[in-house]
Design a protein around this motif. Structure first.
Motif, mmCIF file in Angstrom:
data_model
loop_
_atom_site.group_PDB
_atom_site.id
_atom_site.type_symbol
_atom_site.label_atom_id
_atom_site.label_comp_id
_atom_site.label_asym_id
_atom_site.label_seq_id
_atom_site.Cartn_x
_atom_site.Cartn_y
_atom_site.Cartn_z
ATOM 1 N N PRO A 254 0.812 -1.226 0.000
ATOM 2 C CA PRO A 254 0.000 0.000 0.000
ATOM 3 C C PRO A 254 0.843 1.274 0.000
ATOM 4 C CG PRO A 254 -0.957 -1.608 1.480
ATOM 5 C CD PRO A 254 0.357 -2.174 1.038
ATOM 6 N N HIS A 255 1.931 1.294 0.762
ATOM 7 C CA HIS A 255 2.772 2.490 0.804
ATOM 8 C C HIS A 255 3.448 2.728 -0.541
ATOM 9 C CE1 HIS A 255 6.602 4.692 1.611
ATOM 10 N NE2 HIS A 255 5.754 5.475 2.242
ATOM 11 N N ALA A 256 3.985 1.673 -1.154
ATOM 12 C CA ALA A 256 4.635 1.827 -2.459
ATOM 13 C C ALA A 256 3.626 2.260 -3.513
ATOM 14 C CB ALA A 256 5.313 0.525 -2.865
ATOM 15 N N TYR A 257 2.424 1.721 -3.438
ATOM 16 C CA TYR A 257 1.378 2.119 -4.386
ATOM 17 C C TYR A 257 1.039 3.600 -4.219
ATOM 18 C CZ TYR A 257 -3.060 2.030 -6.941
ATOM 19 O OH TYR A 257 -4.078 2.291 -7.834
ATOM 20 N N GLN A 258 0.923 4.037 -2.965
ATOM 21 C CA GLN A 258 0.627 5.448 -2.716
ATOM 22 C C GLN A 258 1.744 6.339 -3.256
ATOM 23 O OE1 GLN A 258 0.918 7.099 1.335
ATOM 24 N NE2 GLN A 258 -1.189 7.854 1.079
ATOM 25 N N MET A 259 3.009 5.928 -3.088
ATOM 26 C CA MET A 259 4.116 6.727 -3.605
ATOM 27 C C MET A 259 4.061 6.811 -5.132
ATOM 28 S SD MET A 259 5.757 8.016 -1.079
ATOM 29 C CE MET A 259 4.156 8.084 -0.258
ATOM 30 N N GLN A 260 3.693 5.712 -5.786
ATOM 31 C CA GLN A 260 3.574 5.744 -7.242
ATOM 32 C C GLN A 260 2.460 6.681 -7.687
ATOM 33 O OE1 GLN A 260 5.627 4.433 -9.587
ATOM 34 N NE2 GLN A 260 6.869 4.074 -7.757
ATOM 35 N N ARG A 261 1.347 6.644 -6.983
ATOM 36 C CA ARG A 261 0.246 7.553 -7.336
ATOM 37 C C ARG A 261 0.654 9.011 -7.098
ATOM 38 N NH1 ARG A 261 -2.886 5.694 -10.844
ATOM 39 N NH2 ARG A 261 -4.310 7.411 -10.315
ATOM 40 N N ARG A 262 1.429 9.269 -6.072
ATOM 41 C CA ARG A 262 1.909 10.627 -5.829
ATOM 42 C C ARG A 262 2.879 11.072 -6.923
ATOM 43 N NH1 ARG A 262 2.780 10.848 0.816
ATOM 44 N NH2 ARG A 262 0.544 10.726 1.300
ATOM 45 N N LEU A 263 3.735 10.155 -7.376
ATOM 46 C CA LEU A 263 4.646 10.492 -8.467
ATOM 47 C C LEU A 263 3.882 10.813 -9.741
ATOM 48 C CD1 LEU A 263 7.518 7.881 -7.968
ATOM 49 C CD2 LEU A 263 7.725 10.370 -7.796
ATOM 50 N N LEU A 264 2.862 10.019 -10.039
ATOM 51 C CA LEU A 264 2.065 10.276 -11.241
ATOM 52 C C LEU A 264 1.351 11.621 -11.138
ATOM 53 C CD1 LEU A 264 0.538 6.740 -11.909
ATOM 54 C CD2 LEU A 264 2.523 7.788 -12.992
ATOM 55 N N LEU A 265 0.851 11.939 -9.944
ATOM 56 C CA LEU A 265 0.198 13.233 -9.743
ATOM 57 C C LEU A 265 1.210 14.371 -9.904
ATOM 58 C CD1 LEU A 265 -2.157 15.043 -8.957
ATOM 59 C CD2 LEU A 265 -1.682 14.516 -6.544
ATOM 60 N N ALA A 266 2.397 14.189 -9.347
ATOM 61 C CA ALA A 266 3.422 15.217 -9.467
ATOM 62 C C ALA A 266 3.801 15.441 -10.929
ATOM 63 C CB ALA A 266 4.661 14.825 -8.655
ATOM 64 N N ARG A 267 3.938 14.367 -11.709
ATOM 65 C CA ARG A 267 4.252 14.504 -13.131
ATOM 66 C C ARG A 267 3.170 15.317 -13.847
ATOM 67 N NH1 ARG A 267 7.381 10.219 -15.892
ATOM 68 N NH2 ARG A 267 5.640 10.011 -17.350
ATOM 69 N N LEU A 268 1.917 15.024 -13.524
ATOM 70 C CA LEU A 268 0.812 15.749 -14.145
ATOM 71 C C LEU A 268 0.870 17.232 -13.789
ATOM 72 C CD1 LEU A 268 -1.898 15.906 -15.661
ATOM 73 C CD2 LEU A 268 -3.031 15.252 -13.518
ATOM 74 N N LEU A 269 1.087 17.531 -12.524
ATOM 75 C CA LEU A 269 1.132 18.928 -12.081
ATOM 76 C C LEU A 269 2.306 19.669 -12.718
ATOM 77 C CD1 LEU A 269 0.279 18.413 -8.302
ATOM 78 C CD2 LEU A 269 -1.244 19.253 -10.102
ATOM 79 N N ILE A 270 3.443 18.991 -12.837
ATOM 80 C CA ILE A 270 4.609 19.618 -13.468
ATOM 81 C C ILE A 270 4.321 19.889 -14.939
ATOM 82 C CG2 ILE A 270 7.011 19.254 -14.143
ATOM 83 C CD1 ILE A 270 7.311 17.617 -11.509
ATOM 84 N N ARG A 271 3.689 18.945 -15.633
ATOM 85 C CA ARG A 271 3.348 19.155 -17.046
ATOM 86 C C ARG A 271 2.383 20.324 -17.201
ATOM 87 N NH1 ARG A 271 2.553 13.556 -17.555
ATOM 88 N NH2 ARG A 271 0.342 13.867 -17.977
ATOM 89 N N GLN A 272 1.553 20.532 -16.186
ATOM 90 C CA GLN A 272 0.589 21.633 -16.240
ATOM 91 C C GLN A 272 1.215 22.972 -15.877
ATOM 92 O OE1 GLN A 272 -2.497 20.201 -13.619
ATOM 93 N NE2 GLN A 272 -3.523 19.037 -15.231
ATOM 94 N N GLY A 273 2.504 22.962 -15.517
ATOM 95 C CA GLY A 273 3.216 24.207 -15.261
ATOM 96 C C GLY A 273 3.389 24.585 -13.807
ATOM 97 N N MET A 274 2.990 23.724 -12.876
ATOM 98 C CA MET A 274 3.144 24.055 -11.457
ATOM 99 C C MET A 274 4.616 24.027 -11.077
ATOM 100 S SD MET A 274 1.358 22.301 -8.086
ATOM 101 C CE MET A 274 -0.292 22.886 -8.552
ATOM 102 N N ALA A 275 5.036 24.927 -10.200
ATOM 103 C CA ALA A 275 6.405 24.948 -9.697
ATOM 104 C C ALA A 275 6.698 23.650 -8.940
ATOM 105 C CB ALA A 275 6.611 26.141 -8.780
ATOM 106 N N LEU A 276 7.967 23.265 -8.915
ATOM 107 C CA LEU A 276 8.328 21.965 -8.338
ATOM 108 C C LEU A 276 7.961 21.874 -6.859
ATOM 109 C CD1 LEU A 276 11.784 21.254 -10.007
ATOM 110 C CD2 LEU A 276 9.483 20.647 -10.781
ATOM 111 N N ALA A 277 8.209 22.929 -6.109
ATOM 112 C CA ALA A 277 7.866 22.890 -4.678
ATOM 113 C C ALA A 277 6.361 22.741 -4.488
ATOM 114 C CB ALA A 277 8.364 24.154 -3.982
ATOM 115 N N GLY A 278 5.596 23.432 -5.307
ATOM 116 C CA GLY A 278 4.145 23.317 -5.217
ATOM 117 C C GLY A 278 3.665 21.942 -5.615
ATOM 118 N N ALA A 279 4.277 21.364 -6.652
ATOM 119 C CA ALA A 279 3.896 20.018 -7.081
ATOM 120 C C ALA A 279 4.186 18.997 -5.991
ATOM 121 C CB ALA A 279 4.625 19.648 -8.366
#
Length: 283
Positions: A225-250
């Protein structure tokens, strides 16, 4: 930072990312939200995915389906090199509809193919020179700024040859095959990857004990469950970065402790830093 080089190139087709890499890095188990297809250019790799453990040598076509847990390590002490195209689900949906002759693709609100047009790559690694030639030609066309007409035509041919409607033998089990009780626990993470969840929260949603949900989760997803959650967070971060969000905010929005925490996991999974990823996606 893993040894080697990762070059994310601009693509002529929106929703298609091109990555050229050379590395001796052993990637931890991770997932992508996109379809991936590429060719090993030099060296060899062993990887494990939902479709089994495979080896890929020079000239092999390598693929990954969205959400498929996989890893990758070089065979021997040297590096291996590869070129990869990552395709958004919407791009594949449009091509799948054309290939099947079924009209416009059916997508959900997130732009993901609905079950009526589920597509999957069939082989995680395969020595198929004709397909490898087409994939490399497509890579060259999309990164060299070839005409959209030429790129679209070759992309259709690649997808028609490399996969088809998802079958039981072609991809890891989909969510429909997971027990209903566990789907509630998975949905808790999927719906809000940044949420601070405990194993007790997942157990309560599943009506299982903490130990039962831990074992069932790993069997169903290939990750704890923890590894799965980290993967989902990484995917969300990639999406936010592609949308132009600053790295700290992502990092904060995706639930990481801080930007350095996100960066460590990002590099471990994808071999490239969030900063380089942002530059390659134009942000």
């Amino acid at each position: 930072m893993p040894a080697g080089q990762f070059h994310m190139q601009r693509s002529a087709i929106p929703g298609v990312q091109a990555v050229s890499a050379r590395s001796g890095h052993a990637f931890a188990r991770h997932t992508h939200e996109q379809f991936g297809i590429g060719v090993m250019r030099a060296g060899a790799q062993v990887s494990h995915s939902g479709r089994g453990q495979v080896e890929a040598g020079p000239g092999y076509v390598i693929t990954v389906n969205p959400g498929e847990v996989h890893d990758g390590a070089p065979i021997g002490d040297g590096e291996r090199a590869w070129q990869m195209l990552y395709l958004d689900s919407g791009v594949v949906a449009a091509c799948t509809a054309d290939i099947a002759g079924d009209g416009p693709p059916t997508l959900d609100d997130a732009g993901v193919l609905l079950p009526t047009l589920r597509y999957a790559f069939e082989h995680p690694a395969r020595n198929q020179p004709d397909l490898a030639g087409r994939v490399l030609a497509l890579y060259t066309q999309v990164t060299a700024g070839a005409s959209r007409l030429a790129c679209d035509a070759l992309l259709l041919r690649v997808l028609a040859q490399a996969g088809g409607p998802r079958g039981a033998a072609m991809a890891p089990p989909d969510r429909d095959g997971i027990p209903a009780s566990l789907r509630h626990a998975i949905a808790l993470i999927d719906d809000d990857p940044a949420a601070a969840l405990s194993l007790a929260d997942l157990a309560g949603a599943s009506d299982l004990s903490r130990y039962q949900v831990l074992r069932a989760f790993s069997r169903a997803t290939g990750l704890t469950p923890h590894a799965y959650q980290m993967q989902r967070r990484l995917l969300l971060a990639r999406l936010l970065i592609r949308q132009g969000m600053a790295l700290a905010g992502a990092a904060a929005s995706a639930g990481f402790a801080d930007q350095s925490h996100m960066t460590r996991l990002f590099v471990r999974a994808y071999g490239v830093s969030p900063h380089r990823y942002a530059l390659a996606t134009g942000n």
